[in-house]
Design a protein around this motif. Structure first.
Motif, PDB file in Angstrom:
ATOM      1  N   SER A 146      -6.927  -9.707  -5.211  1.00  0.00           N
ATOM      2  CA  SER A 146      -5.818  -8.807  -5.537  1.00  0.00           C
ATOM      3  C   SER A 146      -6.238  -7.345  -5.416  1.00  0.00           C
ATOM      4  CB  SER A 146      -5.302  -9.085  -6.952  1.00  0.00           C
ATOM      5  OG  SER A 146      -4.830 -10.410  -7.058  1.00  0.00           O
ATOM      6  N   VAL A 147      -7.481  -7.052  -5.819  1.00  0.00           N
ATOM      7  CA  VAL A 147      -7.994  -5.681  -5.712  1.00  0.00           C
ATOM      8  C   VAL A 147      -8.021  -5.239  -4.249  1.00  0.00           C
ATOM      9  CG1 VAL A 147     -10.077  -4.259  -5.943  1.00  0.00           C
ATOM     10  CG2 VAL A 147      -9.328  -5.707  -7.844  1.00  0.00           C
ATOM     11  N   ILE A 148      -8.524  -6.099  -3.376  1.00  0.00           N
ATOM     12  CA  ILE A 148      -8.597  -5.769  -1.954  1.00  0.00           C
ATOM     13  C   ILE A 148      -7.201  -5.557  -1.381  1.00  0.00           C
ATOM     14  CG2 ILE A 148      -9.234  -6.637   0.335  1.00  0.00           C
ATOM     15  CD1 ILE A 148     -11.613  -8.047  -0.989  1.00  0.00           C
ATOM     16  N   LEU A 149      -6.276  -6.465  -1.708  1.00  0.00           N
ATOM     17  CA  LEU A 149      -4.911  -6.345  -1.190  1.00  0.00           C
ATOM     18  C   LEU A 149      -4.235  -5.075  -1.699  1.00  0.00           C
ATOM     19  CD1 LEU A 149      -3.669 -10.046  -1.469  1.00  0.00           C
ATOM     20  CD2 LEU A 149      -4.267  -8.790   0.611  1.00  0.00           C
ATOM     21  N   TRP A 150      -4.461  -4.728  -2.965  1.00  0.00           N
ATOM     22  CA  TRP A 150      -3.845  -3.520  -3.523  1.00  0.00           C
ATOM     23  C   TRP A 150      -4.342  -2.273  -2.786  1.00  0.00           C
ATOM     24  CZ3 TRP A 150      -0.387  -0.655  -5.441  1.00  0.00           C
ATOM     25  CH2 TRP A 150      -0.686   0.589  -6.005  1.00  0.00           C
ATOM     26  N   HIS A 151      -5.643  -2.178  -2.570  1.00  0.00           N
ATOM     27  CA  HIS A 151      -6.184  -1.008  -1.873  1.00  0.00           C
ATOM     28  C   HIS A 151      -5.696  -0.955  -0.435  1.00  0.00           C
ATOM     29  CE1 HIS A 151      -8.651   0.556  -5.052  1.00  0.00           C
ATOM     30  NE2 HIS A 151      -9.270  -0.604  -5.218  1.00  0.00           N
ATOM     31  N   MET A 152      -5.570  -2.117   0.203  1.00  0.00           N
ATOM     32  CA  MET A 152      -5.079  -2.136   1.583  1.00  0.00           C
ATOM     33  C   MET A 152      -3.622  -1.673   1.654  1.00  0.00           C
ATOM     34  SD  MET A 152      -6.789  -5.527   3.320  1.00  0.00           S
ATOM     35  CE  MET A 152      -6.071  -5.137   4.928  1.00  0.00           C
ATOM     36  N   ILE A 153      -2.807  -2.118   0.704  1.00  0.00           N
ATOM     37  CA  ILE A 153      -1.402  -1.698   0.678  1.00  0.00           C
ATOM     38  C   ILE A 153      -1.311  -0.188   0.467  1.00  0.00           C
ATOM     39  CG2 ILE A 153       0.755  -1.824  -0.649  1.00  0.00           C
ATOM     40  CD1 ILE A 153       0.039  -4.810  -1.159  1.00  0.00           C
ATOM     41  N   PHE A 154      -2.129   0.333  -0.458  1.00  0.00           N
ATOM     42  CA  PHE A 154      -2.125   1.774  -0.717  1.00  0.00           C
ATOM     43  C   PHE A 154      -2.498   2.540   0.545  1.00  0.00           C
ATOM     44  CE2 PHE A 154      -3.829   5.844  -1.905  1.00  0.00           C
ATOM     45  CZ  PHE A 154      -3.015   6.264  -2.957  1.00  0.00           C
ATOM     46  N   LEU A 155      -3.551   2.094   1.232  1.00  0.00           N
ATOM     47  CA  LEU A 155      -4.004   2.771   2.445  1.00  0.00           C
ATOM     48  C   LEU A 155      -2.954   2.678   3.558  1.00  0.00           C
ATOM     49  CD1 LEU A 155      -7.747   1.628   2.459  1.00  0.00           C
ATOM     50  CD2 LEU A 155      -6.910   3.964   2.170  1.00  0.00           C
ATOM     51  N   TYR A 156      -2.293   1.537   3.638  1.00  0.00           N
ATOM     52  CA  TYR A 156      -1.275   1.369   4.681  1.00  0.00           C
ATOM     53  C   TYR A 156      -0.101   2.317   4.477  1.00  0.00           C
ATOM     54  CZ  TYR A 156       1.944  -0.867   7.924  1.00  0.00           C
ATOM     55  OH  TYR A 156       2.814  -1.097   8.962  1.00  0.00           O
ATOM     56  N   LEU A 157       0.204   2.602   3.215  1.00  0.00           N
ATOM     57  CA  LEU A 157       1.358   3.438   2.904  1.00  0.00           C
ATOM     58  C   LEU A 157       1.048   4.937   2.921  1.00  0.00           C
ATOM     59  CD1 LEU A 157       2.985   1.320   0.045  1.00  0.00           C
ATOM     60  CD2 LEU A 157       3.679   1.469   2.446  1.00  0.00           C
ATOM     61  N   LEU A 158      -0.229   5.284   3.126  1.00  0.00           N
ATOM     62  CA  LEU A 158      -0.547   6.707   3.261  1.00  0.00           C
ATOM     63  C   LEU A 158       0.120   7.270   4.520  1.00  0.00           C
ATOM     64  CD1 LEU A 158      -4.399   6.857   2.481  1.00  0.00           C
ATOM     65  CD2 LEU A 158      -2.537   7.713   1.039  1.00  0.00           C
ATOM     66  N   PRO A 159       0.503   8.562   4.505  1.00  0.00           N
ATOM     67  CA  PRO A 159       1.067   9.153   5.732  1.00  0.00           C
ATOM     68  C   PRO A 159       0.096   9.006   6.892  1.00  0.00           C
ATOM     69  CG  PRO A 159       1.369  10.623   3.858  1.00  0.00           C
ATOM     70  CD  PRO A 159       0.460   9.524   3.387  1.00  0.00           C
ATOM     71  N   SER A 160       0.604   8.566   8.031  1.00  0.00           N
ATOM     72  CA  SER A 160      -0.236   8.392   9.212  1.00  0.00           C
ATOM     73  C   SER A 160      -0.039   9.563  10.164  1.00  0.00           C
ATOM     74  CB  SER A 160       0.092   7.074   9.914  1.00  0.00           C
ATOM     75  OG  SER A 160       1.416   7.087  10.382  1.00  0.00           O
ATOM     76  N   ILE A 161      -0.885   9.643  11.156  1.00  0.00           N
ATOM     77  CA  ILE A 161      -0.819  10.733  12.135  1.00  0.00           C
ATOM     78  C   ILE A 161      -0.147  10.216  13.393  1.00  0.00           C
ATOM     79  CG2 ILE A 161      -2.168  12.330  13.540  1.00  0.00           C
ATOM     80  CD1 ILE A 161      -4.371  12.119  11.370  1.00  0.00           C
ATOM     81  N   ASN A 162       0.986  10.816  13.742  1.00  0.00           N
ATOM     82  CA  ASN A 162       1.728  10.414  14.936  1.00  0.00           C
ATOM     83  C   ASN A 162       1.076  11.052  16.160  1.00  0.00           C
ATOM     84  OD1 ASN A 162       3.595   9.633  16.818  1.00  0.00           O
ATOM     85  ND2 ASN A 162       5.372  10.298  15.639  1.00  0.00           N
ATOM     86  N   THR A 163       0.765  10.234  17.158  1.00  0.00           N
ATOM     87  CA  THR A 163       0.052  10.739  18.333  1.00  0.00           C
ATOM     88  C   THR A 163       0.980  11.073  19.489  1.00  0.00           C
ATOM     89  OG1 THR A 163      -0.283   8.517  19.230  1.00  0.00           O
ATOM     90  CG2 THR A 163      -1.961   9.340  17.714  1.00  0.00           C
ATOM     91  N   GLU A 164       2.257  10.740  19.360  1.00  0.00           N
ATOM     92  CA  GLU A 164       3.197  11.009  20.439  1.00  0.00           C
ATOM     93  C   GLU A 164       3.648  12.468  20.365  1.00  0.00           C
ATOM     94  OE1 GLU A 164       3.780   8.841  22.849  1.00  0.00           O
ATOM     95  OE2 GLU A 164       2.394   7.532  21.801  1.00  0.00           O
ATOM     96  N   PRO A 165       3.492  13.239  21.447  1.00  0.00           N
ATOM     97  CA  PRO A 165       3.806  14.684  21.421  1.00  0.00           C
ATOM     98  C   PRO A 165       5.257  14.996  21.122  1.00  0.00           C
ATOM     99  CG  PRO A 165       3.494  13.908  23.679  1.00  0.00           C
ATOM    100  CD  PRO A 165       3.067  12.802  22.783  1.00  0.00           C
ATOM    101  N   SER A 166       6.146  14.026  21.325  1.00  0.00           N
ATOM    102  CA  SER A 166       7.563  14.280  21.117  1.00  0.00           C
ATOM    103  C   SER A 166       7.974  14.144  19.662  1.00  0.00           C
ATOM    104  CB  SER A 166       8.402  13.298  21.962  1.00  0.00           C
ATOM    105  OG  SER A 166       8.126  11.968  21.585  1.00  0.00           O
ATOM    106  N   ARG A 167       6.990  13.781  18.807  1.00  0.00           N
ATOM    107  CA  ARG A 167       7.317  13.560  17.408  1.00  0.00           C
ATOM    108  C   ARG A 167       6.532  14.508  16.518  1.00  0.00           C
ATOM    109  NH1 ARG A 167      10.046   8.711  17.130  1.00  0.00           N
ATOM    110  NH2 ARG A 167       9.877   7.438  19.005  1.00  0.00           N
ATOM    111  N   ALA A 168       6.837  14.508  15.244  1.00  0.00           N
ATOM    112  CA  ALA A 168       6.119  15.358  14.297  1.00  0.00           C
ATOM    113  C   ALA A 168       4.691  14.912  14.180  1.00  0.00           C
ATOM    114  CB  ALA A 168       6.799  15.294  12.929  1.00  0.00           C
ATOM    115  N   THR A 169       3.812  15.810  13.726  1.00  0.00           N
ATOM    116  CA  THR A 169       2.393  15.485  13.629  1.00  0.00           C
ATOM    117  C   THR A 169       2.129  14.416  12.590  1.00  0.00           C
ATOM    118  OG1 THR A 169       1.846  17.740  14.251  1.00  0.00           O
ATOM    119  CG2 THR A 169       0.107  16.461  13.211  1.00  0.00           C
TER     120      THR A 169
END
Length: 358
Positions: free
Chosen positions: A333-356
């Motif tokens: 459960s600890v591993i899954l909780w940390h993974m969910i938290f990390l997944y929900l962090l803002p990510s960096i969009n690499t497509e130039p047509s979108r926001a950073t």
């Protein structure tokens, strides 16, 4: 399965044949996929890029690279104790991973012959490289009195089905993270040759270029399929596979910190360097990447590794199975909780047509 297939006990009992490690979430897996779906992939618009990648694979730059020299011809009893155990473990898992790639690519090449000649040839060339890598690693294991029965593994290992899209994401990442794993070890040992405990490491520079070329092929394959990068689901899948690969890498490296220490590397820093570089490389292929500079990114990966160490301790204890399962649940459960938290962090969009950042 044919009747002549040896039993696990027979394979283990054969002199010089190492018993396969128990399959877990961290052991390299064998894969199969939907071959018909791969054959129907539309590569239009990417023919020039695919031909360029194929030309690199056809050139076979490492044709004469994987040849053992006289440096291997000595007794390696000087590598003993925990270092020996950790090094053999590294060799076995690396060999199994390379052989897994060989089997998948070889089968893809066979199934696509006559249906998608370009992809069939590409997978045949990838299989060629992976076979060399696996064979070279297996010979290295033989220097320590052991080897893997690759035929036994072919017939008896569990095969996991992945849809073609998942195969493309995961193999691209495994090849690119493989490049960074090998090149960072090579550069470190080039600066600190006193830690080069075995001549295999001298082969890593050219070796990792095979990984790089393989990754470049899967990058073209990925970008040829708009649904893998031009949709919101593609962005979510990209983040998911980046995270799972980085979590797996962290658990594996920190679980085997003694191996990296034996060659003079700090396992924690090495893990961070590999992940940061792989994440940045993925910018060229994926529609979004993870924010590895977020202050909670690596601490939460570390927390997953600590939880995994508790799981390993429980697994090795002599207790009833039902009790082990109950004790494992909180740490899972600890591993899954940390993974969910990390997944929900803002990510960096690499497509130039979108926001950073989204």
């Amino acid at each position: 399965m044919v009747s002549s297939t040896p039993s696990p006990e027979a394979a283990i009992a054969r002199p010089g044949i190492k018993a396969p490690v128990q399959e877990t979430l961290l052991t390299p897996r064998f894969y199969t996929t939907n071959f018909d779906a791969v054959a129907q992939m539309d590569l239009s618009g990417h023919e020039d890029e695919m031909e360029s990648v194929l030309a690199e694979l056809r050139a076979d730059y490492n044709r004469y690279h994987f040849v053992r020299n006289e440096e291997f011809n000595q007794c390696w009893d000087s590598i003993d104790g925990e270092t020996r155990r950790a090094f053999i473990d590294f060799l076995e898992r690396s060999c199994t991973s390379e052989f897994s790639g060989f089997l998948l690519f070889k089968e893809l090449s066979r199934k696509l012959k006559g249906r998608s000649p370009v992809l069939s040839e590409a997978f045949e060339l990838l299989a060629r490289d992976e076979a060399r890598h696996a064979g070279f690693l297996n010979k290295a294991m033989a220097d320590f009195g052991l080897s893997l029965d690759l035929g036994y593994l072919t017939k008896n290992r569990t095969y996991t089905f992945f849809p073609p899209e998942w195969v493309i994401y995961t193999v691209y990442l495994s090849e690119k993270i493989g490049y960074w794993r090998y090149i960072l070890v090579f550069r470190h040992l080039e600066q600190h040759p006193e830690h080069r405990i075995y001549p295999l490491f001298k082969y890593f520079e050219s070796w990792c270029q095979d990984e790089n070329r393989h990754g470049d092929f899967f990058k073209v394959l990925l970008r040829s399929q708009p649904k893998l990068w031009k949709t919101w689901t593609g962005r979510l899948w990209a983040r998911f596979f980046l995270l799972t690969v980085f979590v797996t890498h962290t658990l594996t490296v920190l679980e085997r910190a003694s191996f990296y220490e034996s060659i003079g590397l700090d396992a924690d820093q090495y893990n961070k360097d590999v992940i940061r570089n792989t994440n940045e490389t993925a910018r060229r292929a994926f529609p979004s990447i993870l924010d590895t500079d977020h202050p909670q990114f690596f601490p939460r990966l570390q927390a997953c590794a600590i939880a995994n160490q508790h799981l390993a301790e429980i697994a090795s204890a002599k207790r009833p199975g039902i009790l082990k399962f109950a004790q494992k649940l909180p740490w899972i459960s600890v591993i899954l909780w940390h993974m969910i938290f990390l997944y929900l962090l803002p990510s960096i969009n690499t497509e130039p047509s979108r926001a950073t950042v989204h």
